[in-house]
Design a protein around this motif. Structure first.
Motif, mmCIF file in Angstrom:
data_model
loop_
_atom_site.group_PDB
_atom_site.id
_atom_site.type_symbol
_atom_site.label_atom_id
_atom_site.label_comp_id
_atom_site.label_asym_id
_atom_site.label_seq_id
_atom_site.Cartn_x
_atom_site.Cartn_y
_atom_site.Cartn_z
ATOM 1 N N GLN A 1 -5.122 6.219 8.684
ATOM 2 C CA GLN A 1 -4.321 5.265 9.452
ATOM 3 C C GLN A 1 -3.555 5.957 10.578
ATOM 4 O O GLN A 1 -3.358 5.382 11.659
ATOM 5 C CB GLN A 1 -3.344 4.535 8.523
ATOM 6 N N ASP A 2 -3.136 7.200 10.336
ATOM 7 C CA ASP A 2 -2.366 7.933 11.341
ATOM 8 C C ASP A 2 -3.179 8.243 12.606
ATOM 9 O O ASP A 2 -2.610 8.589 13.640
ATOM 10 C CB ASP A 2 -1.838 9.257 10.749
ATOM 11 N N VAL A 3 -4.484 8.129 12.497
ATOM 12 C CA VAL A 3 -5.345 8.364 13.664
ATOM 13 C C VAL A 3 -5.140 7.262 14.708
ATOM 14 O O VAL A 3 -5.326 7.478 15.901
ATOM 15 C CB VAL A 3 -6.828 8.442 13.222
ATOM 16 N N PHE A 4 -4.730 6.084 14.249
ATOM 17 C CA PHE A 4 -4.612 4.922 15.119
ATOM 18 C C PHE A 4 -3.145 4.524 15.326
ATOM 19 O O PHE A 4 -2.295 4.799 14.482
ATOM 20 C CB PHE A 4 -5.375 3.736 14.519
ATOM 21 N N TYR A 5 -2.879 3.840 16.426
ATOM 22 C CA TYR A 5 -1.551 3.258 16.644
ATOM 23 C C TYR A 5 -1.350 2.095 15.677
ATOM 24 O O TYR A 5 -0.305 1.964 15.057
ATOM 25 C CB TYR A 5 -1.424 2.781 18.093
ATOM 26 N N ASP A 6 -2.384 1.268 15.553
ATOM 27 C CA ASP A 6 -2.353 0.139 14.627
ATOM 28 C C ASP A 6 -3.094 0.550 13.356
ATOM 29 O O ASP A 6 -4.315 0.691 13.374
ATOM 30 C CB ASP A 6 -3.036 -1.083 15.263
ATOM 31 N N PRO A 7 -2.383 0.755 12.239
ATOM 32 C CA PRO A 7 -3.044 1.229 11.017
ATOM 33 C C PRO A 7 -4.130 0.299 10.509
ATOM 34 O O PRO A 7 -5.029 0.721 9.773
ATOM 35 C CB PRO A 7 -1.892 1.354 10.012
ATOM 36 N N GLU A 8 -4.083 -0.980 10.924
ATOM 37 C CA GLU A 8 -5.083 -1.943 10.466
ATOM 38 C C GLU A 8 -6.478 -1.609 10.984
ATOM 39 O O GLU A 8 -7.485 -2.076 10.444
ATOM 40 C CB GLU A 8 -4.691 -3.365 10.907
ATOM 41 N N VAL A 9 -6.545 -0.799 12.046
ATOM 42 C CA VAL A 9 -7.862 -0.414 12.586
ATOM 43 C C VAL A 9 -8.614 0.446 11.566
ATOM 44 O O VAL A 9 -9.845 0.450 11.524
ATOM 45 C CB VAL A 9 -7.707 0.342 13.931
ATOM 46 N N ALA A 10 -7.866 1.163 10.729
ATOM 47 C CA ALA A 10 -8.477 1.975 9.672
ATOM 48 C C ALA A 10 -8.884 1.056 8.528
ATOM 49 O O ALA A 10 -8.180 0.904 7.529
ATOM 50 C CB ALA A 10 -7.507 3.048 9.192
ATOM 51 N N THR A 11 -10.029 0.417 8.677
ATOM 52 C CA THR A 11 -10.529 -0.530 7.677
ATOM 53 C C THR A 11 -10.860 0.210 6.381
ATOM 54 O O THR A 11 -10.973 1.438 6.337
ATOM 55 C CB THR A 11 -11.800 -1.219 8.191
ATOM 56 N N LYS A 12 -11.049 -0.560 5.325
ATOM 57 C CA LYS A 12 -11.417 0.039 4.031
ATOM 58 C C LYS A 12 -12.725 0.822 4.172
ATOM 59 O O LYS A 12 -12.882 1.901 3.576
ATOM 60 C CB LYS A 12 -11.564 -1.048 2.976
ATOM 61 N N GLU A 13 -13.631 0.310 4.969
ATOM 62 C CA GLU A 13 -14.921 0.998 5.180
ATOM 63 C C GLU A 13 -14.705 2.393 5.781
ATOM 64 O O GLU A 13 -15.316 3.375 5.348
ATOM 65 C CB GLU A 13 -15.797 0.159 6.120
#
Length: 254
Positions: A142-154
């Motif tokens: 999640q830390d890779v993205f500004y919006d943690p939601e972009v880090a999907t479960k997949e």
């Protein structure tokens, strides 16, 4: 997207469209699908988009280096009979693109880097001892993205599987060390290839100061920022990324 993967010889890749070739180079933890926005958009604009699957975990241990990935890329370009290519790389892919351009400058018409390594590393390596901890890996992803939601479960599942595969983990660490060894600060001022730098203002992996340093060191570069964006602008803000890149390619007559 998987059903579009072509397998020929030692290469697996996606190829869409006709025209000026744009070769997309994915990062260490990045799959081919990370570039959906680019692969959907640019073939409609008169470009042939190719996404080779880099042999991140398939090279022999001693050959698992940024330099050998750059040589692999050159082999792919020759195999496809391409010339005057545009390279677009994110993270490790940007580093491979930079080193390839240094090694084979006559093959590359333009370079696009986003969240690229090559000058600075803040990898996930410090967290690998906790590789069995799913929530820890999830937070790292999640830390890779500004919006943690972009880090999907997949995406999280894929990273978790990678760091829990011992051989993949060893090779991941080998690549990270190779990336640090292949610091390009001294090479960049000699590289005349037109370069488009697109960076997330909130990138925690390769912070904004890295983009500024690339811009200062590369003689023919343009720097563009995307707000509320982390390490993978083409994933978080695909439309804005495409708009910036298309405008740059048009201005530069590519």
């Amino acid at each position: 997207m998987e059903n579009q993967i072509i397998s020929e010889g030692q290469y697996k890749y996606i190829e869409i469209g006709d025209g000026t070739p744009i070769i997309i180079l994915h990062g260490l933890m990045g799959g081919l699908s990370n570039f959906h926005g680019v692969t959907d958009y640019f073939p409609k604009k008169g470009y042939k988009v190719l996404v080779p699957e880099l042999p991140i975990y398939d090279m022999p241990m001693l050959k698992t280096t940024v330099k050998n990935f750059a040589k692999f890329l050159e082999g792919f370009i020759e195999f496809k009979g391409l010339k005057d290519v545009i390279l677009l790389g994110n993270s490790l892919g940007g580093h491979i693109g930079l080193l390839h351009t240094k090694m084979f400058p006559d093959m590359v018409k333009a370079l696009v880097i986003t969240g690229s390594s090559g000058l600075y590393e803040s990898a996930m390596g410090d967290g690998y001892p906790k590789r069995g901890d799913y929530e820890f890996i999830k937070k790292k992803a999640q830390d890779v993205f500004y919006d943690p939601e972009v880090a999907t479960k997949e995406i999280v599942d894929e990273v978790f599987a990678t760091v829990n595969d011992r051989m993949k983990l060893v090779k991941t660490l080998a690549i990270a060390k190779s990336a640090i060894r292949h610091n390009m600060a001294k090479d960049l001022p000699k590289m005349k290839t037109p370069t488009c730098i697109i960076w997330g203002e909130n990138d925690n992996v390769t912070p904004p100061k890295v983009a500024k340093e690339f811009h200062e060191l590369l003689p023919d570069s343009d720097l563009f920022w995307i707000k509320k964006c982390g390490h993978a602008p083409m994933m978080e803000h695909p439309n804005e990324f495409n708009t910036i890149l298309e405008a740059w390619l048009t201005k530069r007559k590519f």
